[in-house]
Design a protein around this motif. Sequence first.
Motif, PDB file in Angstrom:
ATOM      1  N   ILE A   1      -5.968  -6.230  12.926  1.00  0.00           N
ATOM      2  CA  ILE A   1      -5.112  -6.299  11.741  1.00  0.00           C
ATOM      3  C   ILE A   1      -4.451  -4.942  11.538  1.00  0.00           C
ATOM      4  O   ILE A   1      -5.109  -3.902  11.595  1.00  0.00           O
ATOM      5  CB  ILE A   1      -5.932  -6.673  10.486  1.00  0.00           C
ATOM      6  N   TRP A   2      -3.155  -4.954  11.297  1.00  0.00           N
ATOM      7  CA  TRP A   2      -2.446  -3.687  11.067  1.00  0.00           C
ATOM      8  C   TRP A   2      -2.738  -3.200   9.658  1.00  0.00           C
ATOM      9  O   TRP A   2      -2.345  -3.829   8.668  1.00  0.00           O
ATOM     10  CB  TRP A   2      -0.945  -3.877  11.258  1.00  0.00           C
ATOM     11  N   ILE A   3      -3.463  -2.090   9.561  1.00  0.00           N
ATOM     12  CA  ILE A   3      -3.819  -1.514   8.266  1.00  0.00           C
ATOM     13  C   ILE A   3      -3.447  -0.034   8.296  1.00  0.00           C
ATOM     14  O   ILE A   3      -4.308   0.826   8.545  1.00  0.00           O
ATOM     15  CB  ILE A   3      -5.315  -1.693   7.944  1.00  0.00           C
ATOM     16  N   PRO A   4      -2.185   0.286   8.050  1.00  0.00           N
ATOM     17  CA  PRO A   4      -1.792   1.703   8.054  1.00  0.00           C
ATOM     18  C   PRO A   4      -2.396   2.431   6.867  1.00  0.00           C
ATOM     19  O   PRO A   4      -2.486   1.885   5.763  1.00  0.00           O
ATOM     20  CB  PRO A   4      -0.270   1.646   7.965  1.00  0.00           C
ATOM     21  N   LYS A   5      -2.814   3.655   7.086  1.00  0.00           N
ATOM     22  CA  LYS A   5      -3.412   4.451   6.027  1.00  0.00           C
ATOM     23  C   LYS A   5      -2.477   5.588   5.627  1.00  0.00           C
ATOM     24  O   LYS A   5      -1.733   6.119   6.448  1.00  0.00           O
ATOM     25  CB  LYS A   5      -4.751   5.038   6.486  1.00  0.00           C
TER      26      LYS A   5
ATOM     27  N   ALA B   1      -1.759   1.714  -2.075  1.00  0.00           N
ATOM     28  CA  ALA B   1      -0.954   2.276  -0.995  1.00  0.00           C
ATOM     29  C   ALA B   1      -1.830   2.981   0.028  1.00  0.00           C
ATOM     30  O   ALA B   1      -1.658   2.809   1.243  1.00  0.00           O
ATOM     31  CB  ALA B   1       0.085   3.243  -1.572  1.00  0.00           C
ATOM     32  N   ARG B   2      -2.810   3.759  -0.439  1.00  0.00           N
ATOM     33  CA  ARG B   2      -3.648   4.529   0.478  1.00  0.00           C
ATOM     34  C   ARG B   2      -4.549   3.625   1.307  1.00  0.00           C
ATOM     35  O   ARG B   2      -4.867   3.930   2.460  1.00  0.00           O
ATOM     36  CB  ARG B   2      -4.482   5.538  -0.327  1.00  0.00           C
ATOM     37  N   ALA B   3      -4.952   2.475   0.755  1.00  0.00           N
ATOM     38  CA  ALA B   3      -5.805   1.544   1.497  1.00  0.00           C
ATOM     39  C   ALA B   3      -5.014   0.671   2.459  1.00  0.00           C
ATOM     40  O   ALA B   3      -5.608  -0.024   3.282  1.00  0.00           O
ATOM     41  CB  ALA B   3      -6.581   0.665   0.519  1.00  0.00           C
ATOM     42  N   GLY B   4      -3.685   0.674   2.352  1.00  0.00           N
ATOM     43  CA  GLY B   4      -2.871  -0.096   3.284  1.00  0.00           C
ATOM     44  C   GLY B   4      -2.512  -1.489   2.827  1.00  0.00           C
ATOM     45  O   GLY B   4      -2.240  -2.366   3.642  1.00  0.00           O
ATOM     46  N   PHE B   5      -2.471  -1.731   1.496  1.00  0.00           N
ATOM     47  CA  PHE B   5      -2.075  -3.035   0.982  1.00  0.00           C
ATOM     48  C   PHE B   5      -0.563  -3.176   0.898  1.00  0.00           C
ATOM     49  O   PHE B   5      -0.032  -4.274   1.038  1.00  0.00           O
ATOM     50  CB  PHE B   5      -2.676  -3.267  -0.414  1.00  0.00           C
ATOM     51  N   LEU B   6       0.139  -2.081   0.629  1.00  0.00           N
ATOM     52  CA  LEU B   6       1.580  -2.150   0.410  1.00  0.00           C
ATOM     53  C   LEU B   6       2.228  -0.813   0.716  1.00  0.00           C
ATOM     54  O   LEU B   6       1.553   0.203   0.874  1.00  0.00           O
ATOM     55  CB  LEU B   6       1.892  -2.594  -1.026  1.00  0.00           C
TER      56      LEU B   6
ATOM     57  N   HIS C   1       7.026  -3.479   0.087  1.00  0.00           N
ATOM     58  CA  HIS C   1       6.624  -4.323   1.206  1.00  0.00           C
ATOM     59  C   HIS C   1       5.152  -4.666   1.033  1.00  0.00           C
ATOM     60  O   HIS C   1       4.331  -3.779   0.771  1.00  0.00           O
ATOM     61  CB  HIS C   1       6.789  -3.593   2.543  1.00  0.00           C
ATOM     62  N   MET C   2       4.794  -5.931   1.219  1.00  0.00           N
ATOM     63  CA  MET C   2       3.384  -6.315   1.230  1.00  0.00           C
ATOM     64  C   MET C   2       2.902  -6.304   2.676  1.00  0.00           C
ATOM     65  O   MET C   2       3.455  -6.997   3.541  1.00  0.00           O
ATOM     66  CB  MET C   2       3.192  -7.708   0.614  1.00  0.00           C
ATOM     67  N   LEU C   3       1.867  -5.520   2.972  1.00  0.00           N
ATOM     68  CA  LEU C   3       1.305  -5.396   4.306  1.00  0.00           C
ATOM     69  C   LEU C   3       0.179  -6.425   4.483  1.00  0.00           C
ATOM     70  O   LEU C   3      -0.152  -7.157   3.541  1.00  0.00           O
ATOM     71  CB  LEU C   3       0.815  -3.969   4.505  1.00  0.00           C
ATOM     72  N   PRO C   4      -0.405  -6.549   5.695  1.00  0.00           N
ATOM     73  CA  PRO C   4      -1.360  -7.647   5.935  1.00  0.00           C
ATOM     74  C   PRO C   4      -2.473  -7.795   4.907  1.00  0.00           C
ATOM     75  O   PRO C   4      -2.767  -8.921   4.481  1.00  0.00           O
ATOM     76  CB  PRO C   4      -1.909  -7.309   7.322  1.00  0.00           C
TER      77      PRO C   4
ATOM     78  N   ILE D   1      -9.887 -13.653  -4.736  1.00  0.00           N
ATOM     79  CA  ILE D   1      -8.661 -13.178  -4.081  1.00  0.00           C
ATOM     80  C   ILE D   1      -8.886 -11.940  -3.224  1.00  0.00           C
ATOM     81  O   ILE D   1      -7.926 -11.311  -2.776  1.00  0.00           O
ATOM     82  CB  ILE D   1      -7.555 -12.897  -5.114  1.00  0.00           C
ATOM     83  N   ALA D   2     -10.140 -11.566  -2.978  1.00  0.00           N
ATOM     84  CA  ALA D   2     -10.406 -10.412  -2.120  1.00  0.00           C
ATOM     85  C   ALA D   2      -9.844 -10.668  -0.728  1.00  0.00           C
ATOM     86  O   ALA D   2      -9.884 -11.809  -0.238  1.00  0.00           O
ATOM     87  CB  ALA D   2     -11.909 -10.158  -2.035  1.00  0.00           C
ATOM     88  N   PRO D   3      -9.312  -9.641  -0.053  1.00  0.00           N
ATOM     89  CA  PRO D   3      -8.764  -9.870   1.289  1.00  0.00           C
ATOM     90  C   PRO D   3      -9.797 -10.498   2.216  1.00  0.00           C
ATOM     91  O   PRO D   3      -9.476 -11.355   3.039  1.00  0.00           O
ATOM     92  CB  PRO D   3      -8.344  -8.474   1.745  1.00  0.00           C
TER      93      PRO D   3
END
Length: 626
Positions: free
Chosen positions: A49-53, A69-74, A83-86, A523-525
């Motif tokens: 899963i693409w999770i940019p930090k 943002a820091r966790a890679g949600f958006l 942008h909504m990320l994975p 609703i947790a990922p």
Amino acid sequence: MSFPIAVRKPLPSASTPTFALYAPTTRRSYNPLQWRAHSTSHRQCLSSIWIPKEIKSASPNEDAHGKLARAGFLRQSHAGIYHMLPLGRRVQDKLERLLDYHMRGLGASRISLSSITSKQLWEQSGRFSQLSSEVFNFRDRKGAEYLLSPTHEEEVTALVAQSIHSYRELPLRLYQITRKYRDEMRPRHGLLRTREFTMKDLYTFDATTDSAQHTYAQVQNSYTKFFTSLGLPFVKVEANSGDMGGSLSHEYHLPTSIGDDLIVTCSQCDYAANDEILQGQTASPLLLNHNNAWRDIDWQVWRGISKDRKTLVNAWVPIQLSRTTGSDGLAGVSLRAIETVVPELDSSVDRPLTLWAETVRRWSHDPIQHRSDAMNPRVLNLIDHRLAADPDFRIRDGRGSNVPDAAHLQQIVVGEAKDGTPLDLLGVSHGDRCPRCCAGELKVEKALEIGHTFHLGTRYSEPLGATISLPGNADPITDETPSSIPRQAPIQMGCYGIGVSRLIGAIAEHLVDDRGLQWPRAIAPFEVAILSAPDLTTDGTKMYDMISDTSRSEVIDVVLDDRAVSLPWKMKDADLVGYPVMVILGKHWKAEEVVEVQCRRLGIRSLVRREESRELVYNLLQQLSY
């Protein structure tokens, strides 16, 4: 003539990828959001899963949006656009599936209306003149004028007007979950106030007022169940319909210090309302003397500024009547009352004098200033009727302190509303008497709107020609012997909205702590994260297979953190992301073959043997469902 013979296909083998919708079988474990596609042959791994930090570290005062943002949600695209990320998309997908479940329970059909609407429709409904400054509009190559839809009442009414012609085709309930657009002057708080956002809209169409009121009650019940399933301490309040129109409206609020609204609740009865509908309804009896007159009136000034920054607004109110803290340190001022006199007020500004000083500086250095009063800065003083009646009151420094060259500015004094009534600029305060039971005291708190319901009546069906044929003068719902002469009547409508993207930001803000986000189970990922030291990858995979065992009736949404990083880093990242439950294979596994199970929201850290871990994980998730 021969017909093909239906052949039953064999069940797939264990190696064949299969997908099934899952719903728990027991009543206690039932969670509608667990209707989801589940692969029986592919593990969910963070490495895939693409999770940019974020490269930057957490700031001392980092809010929930910063953690998202820091966790890679958006990621932010432009001001007020994200942008909504994975990871963020998984949260939104689960939230949308939960909404789908509750909308299907109402018998609603899902549609997808165009994001582009015509200016002509909005002019026909009469709303374009009210909201023109807040919409994105454009022309096509032929010169036709269009809008990016901030809402879809006009479009859905036009659609139904073309398709529904008889009361026998009603009631009709249509909903969508789609992107909308609003040209916010000052987007802020991440997903809480944006220029592009995702909304769930339900539009209802009924033949009679009674039927529409019944629908309204059904939707309110559905909304209550929806917000309850998320574990939110929401408050349903009476509200104004505003530019949406209609005669009945309720808002659903999440109490929070960063909210834009003030809501009031009674200590004795079930009264709850947005402060905007309480104007003039309450009183502060403790501030009256024995002659029922206001005693020892002193004054205080609240300052605001217009959207074009050319008008400084001073609202003068009795200081002893203002007890709830508001902007500029003043309390109890009603922004709604001020906006009736100054519709161009920008109520989002926290430090209006800073902007005003810059406006005056530019004006004072303009070589062609004083061209006309309409183009020059001005000061608008609004006087509450209690001070206007006080012979000792006079305006003091109404232009604002330390503002250069302000002495020559036009100063206007207003003591009446546009309808000629005296200005009542005081908002509701703690301890005011409840307007319903007259016995309880009101509590005032900031809150964030997360849902809104409207009974629209014929606000849109009349101007847009959405009518149906009724059997004479009879009520088609209750009269079994109607007149044989049909008549045309406008459809009764309702509109019900939930801000999906705003709700994600609100939940994150509500549940965030110093370590990171804390998502509700629904609703947790992912519900559970399996974390293992780099040299325990094989054991972590076996633990994943046991926890996510699809042969069990209680399917659990598990992810395996198989990334090639240290276990302490994984644990810190898992706290930031906010998985409800973590299963950790570290030093205790190496020493005793026991795993550590953590649930931050419940404050639980337990060491259990491998064969006991799944039952503990499932029990923790059950506790998080209520």
